[in-house]
Scaffold this motif. Sequence first.
Motif, mmCIF file in Angstrom:
data_model
loop_
_atom_site.group_PDB
_atom_site.id
_atom_site.type_symbol
_atom_site.label_atom_id
_atom_site.label_comp_id
_atom_site.label_asym_id
_atom_site.label_seq_id
_atom_site.Cartn_x
_atom_site.Cartn_y
_atom_site.Cartn_z
ATOM 1 N N VAL A 46 50.144 24.969 22.541
ATOM 2 C CA VAL A 46 49.742 25.018 21.132
ATOM 3 C C VAL A 46 48.357 25.628 21.046
ATOM 4 O O VAL A 46 47.578 25.566 22.007
ATOM 5 C CB VAL A 46 49.727 23.606 20.484
ATOM 6 N N PRO A 47 48.008 26.247 19.905
ATOM 7 C CA PRO A 47 46.662 26.803 19.746
ATOM 8 C C PRO A 47 45.589 25.742 19.999
ATOM 9 O O PRO A 47 45.733 24.577 19.616
ATOM 10 C CB PRO A 47 46.645 27.277 18.288
ATOM 11 N N GLY A 48 44.539 26.166 20.667
ATOM 12 C CA GLY A 48 43.447 25.244 20.965
ATOM 13 C C GLY A 48 43.523 24.639 22.344
ATOM 14 O O GLY A 48 42.503 24.172 22.882
ATOM 15 N N GLN A 49 44.710 24.618 22.942
ATOM 16 C CA GLN A 49 44.838 24.124 24.311
ATOM 17 C C GLN A 49 44.493 25.233 25.299
ATOM 18 O O GLN A 49 44.536 26.413 24.958
ATOM 19 C CB GLN A 49 46.258 23.611 24.570
ATOM 20 N N PRO A 50 44.142 24.870 26.548
ATOM 21 C CA PRO A 50 43.788 25.896 27.544
ATOM 22 C C PRO A 50 44.972 26.802 27.863
ATOM 23 O O PRO A 50 46.124 26.374 27.868
ATOM 24 C CB PRO A 50 43.391 25.070 28.772
ATOM 25 N N TRP A 51 44.660 28.062 28.134
ATOM 26 C CA TRP A 51 45.666 29.012 28.618
ATOM 27 C C TRP A 51 45.942 28.745 30.092
ATOM 28 O O TRP A 51 45.051 28.362 30.849
ATOM 29 C CB TRP A 51 45.161 30.440 28.451
ATOM 30 N N ARG A 52 47.171 28.967 30.494
ATOM 31 C CA ARG A 52 47.570 28.869 31.886
ATOM 32 C C ARG A 52 48.397 30.102 32.243
ATOM 33 O O ARG A 52 48.966 30.753 31.370
ATOM 34 C CB ARG A 52 48.411 27.606 32.142
ATOM 35 N N VAL A 53 48.462 30.418 33.532
ATOM 36 C CA VAL A 53 49.310 31.512 34.005
ATOM 37 C C VAL A 53 50.409 30.919 34.873
ATOM 38 O O VAL A 53 50.118 30.256 35.874
ATOM 39 C CB VAL A 53 48.517 32.565 34.796
ATOM 40 N N TYR A 54 51.651 31.135 34.494
ATOM 41 C CA TYR A 54 52.806 30.711 35.274
ATOM 42 C C TYR A 54 53.202 31.884 36.169
ATOM 43 O O TYR A 54 53.400 33.001 35.696
ATOM 44 C CB TYR A 54 53.968 30.351 34.349
ATOM 45 N N GLU A 55 53.342 31.616 37.465
ATOM 46 C CA GLU A 55 53.628 32.705 38.396
ATOM 47 C C GLU A 55 54.370 32.202 39.622
ATOM 48 O O GLU A 55 54.365 31.011 39.934
ATOM 49 C CB GLU A 55 52.335 33.407 38.823
ATOM 50 N N LEU A 56 55.030 33.137 40.300
ATOM 51 C CA LEU A 56 55.696 32.841 41.564
ATOM 52 C C LEU A 56 54.806 33.360 42.680
ATOM 53 O O LEU A 56 54.378 34.515 42.664
ATOM 54 C CB LEU A 56 57.071 33.507 41.616
ATOM 55 N N LEU A 57 54.522 32.509 43.659
ATOM 56 C CA LEU A 57 53.711 32.887 44.817
ATOM 57 C C LEU A 57 54.425 32.447 46.082
ATOM 58 O O LEU A 57 55.135 31.441 46.085
ATOM 59 C CB LEU A 57 52.326 32.234 44.757
ATOM 60 N N ASN A 58 54.220 33.201 47.152
ATOM 61 C CA ASN A 58 54.834 32.778 48.415
ATOM 62 C C ASN A 58 53.841 31.969 49.228
ATOM 63 O O ASN A 58 52.633 32.184 49.176
ATOM 64 C CB ASN A 58 55.351 33.977 49.219
ATOM 65 N N ASP A 59 54.366 31.004 49.979
ATOM 66 C CA ASP A 59 53.538 30.217 50.881
ATOM 67 C C ASP A 59 53.085 31.113 52.016
ATOM 68 O O ASP A 59 53.905 31.756 52.678
ATOM 69 C CB ASP A 59 54.320 29.014 51.437
ATOM 70 N N CYS A 60 51.803 31.169 52.226
ATOM 71 C CA CYS A 60 51.201 32.146 53.125
ATOM 72 C C CYS A 60 51.841 32.128 54.514
ATOM 73 O O CYS A 60 52.000 31.077 55.133
ATOM 74 C CB CYS A 60 49.710 31.857 53.243
ATOM 75 N N GLY A 61 52.248 33.326 54.964
ATOM 76 C CA GLY A 61 52.807 33.478 56.295
ATOM 77 C C GLY A 61 54.255 33.062 56.420
ATOM 78 O O GLY A 61 54.790 33.029 57.526
ATOM 79 N N THR A 62 54.894 32.737 55.298
ATOM 80 C CA THR A 62 56.279 32.277 55.347
ATOM 81 C C THR A 62 57.141 33.118 54.406
ATOM 82 O O THR A 62 56.655 33.955 53.665
ATOM 83 C CB THR A 62 56.401 30.802 54.926
#
Length: 265
Positions: free
Chosen positions: A83-99
């Motif tokens: 909702v307006p006024g709440q913090p922005w977030r980024v939703y993303e897919l990341l791989n576990d390092c080295g795997t």
Amino acid sequence: MRRALGIAALLAACSAVPAHAGRSCEDKPITQKAFSDAMAAGLGLQSALEASGADVALVARQGQDLSKYHLKYSHAGLAFRPVPGQPWRVYELLNDCGTADSELWVDGLANFFLDDPFTLDVLVMSPPPKVAAHLKEMLADPATLRRLHQLKYNMVAYPFSTKYQNSNQWVLEVVAASEASDVRVRTREQAQGWLKLAGYQPTEMNIGPLMRLGGRMFKANIAFDDHPSALRFSDRINAVTVDSMQAFLQSREEGWRVQEIKGPR
């Protein structure tokens, strides 16, 4: 704070394993300059998102130098605030390092720039109202997001196979599910089928045989066995890139707005 969706998110836990979007696994301490630059880039992105008038947008960073493939932005995520006024977030897919494993993450805007990016430039693609409303519904429902997630990560995943998935592919499939007004998309197969019918064209890149062989032998998060033989054996790959997503969304002439923000130097 960065947190994984699903069980880890419910427990408010943080992963002990560094997560990356196709970057190296070097464990380097964050410098004061890197932290300050990330904060400045995050504030710049926040200003652009606030000015967009929407509560959701596709955002992309230049995590690595892809100029030899004539590409700039390497990694995309979905910026969102409930909702307006709440913090922005980024939703993303990341791989576990080295795997070859991946997870869905929720990042703050500054964190989006802390993974040693090549530059701090960012691309913002704001959806038209109808698509934005569907995206907001999806991003508020972790179960829906996980249905479109494949644990097995492949940096060069073939766009029309569900064997693997990479960061940009997950974003595109979520956007496809939001764009598909004529059918209900609930699975990756359905998202990819809709993308084919809608005319999505992946980016084709030429790679040498040594790069293909070396990647398969020495990188856990690179595989080519999901690509059609005709592509593999001619040293070509098709992949979901930020460029291909931008071209596809703008070709639909629905009103996607694109803005590039130069980061701090």
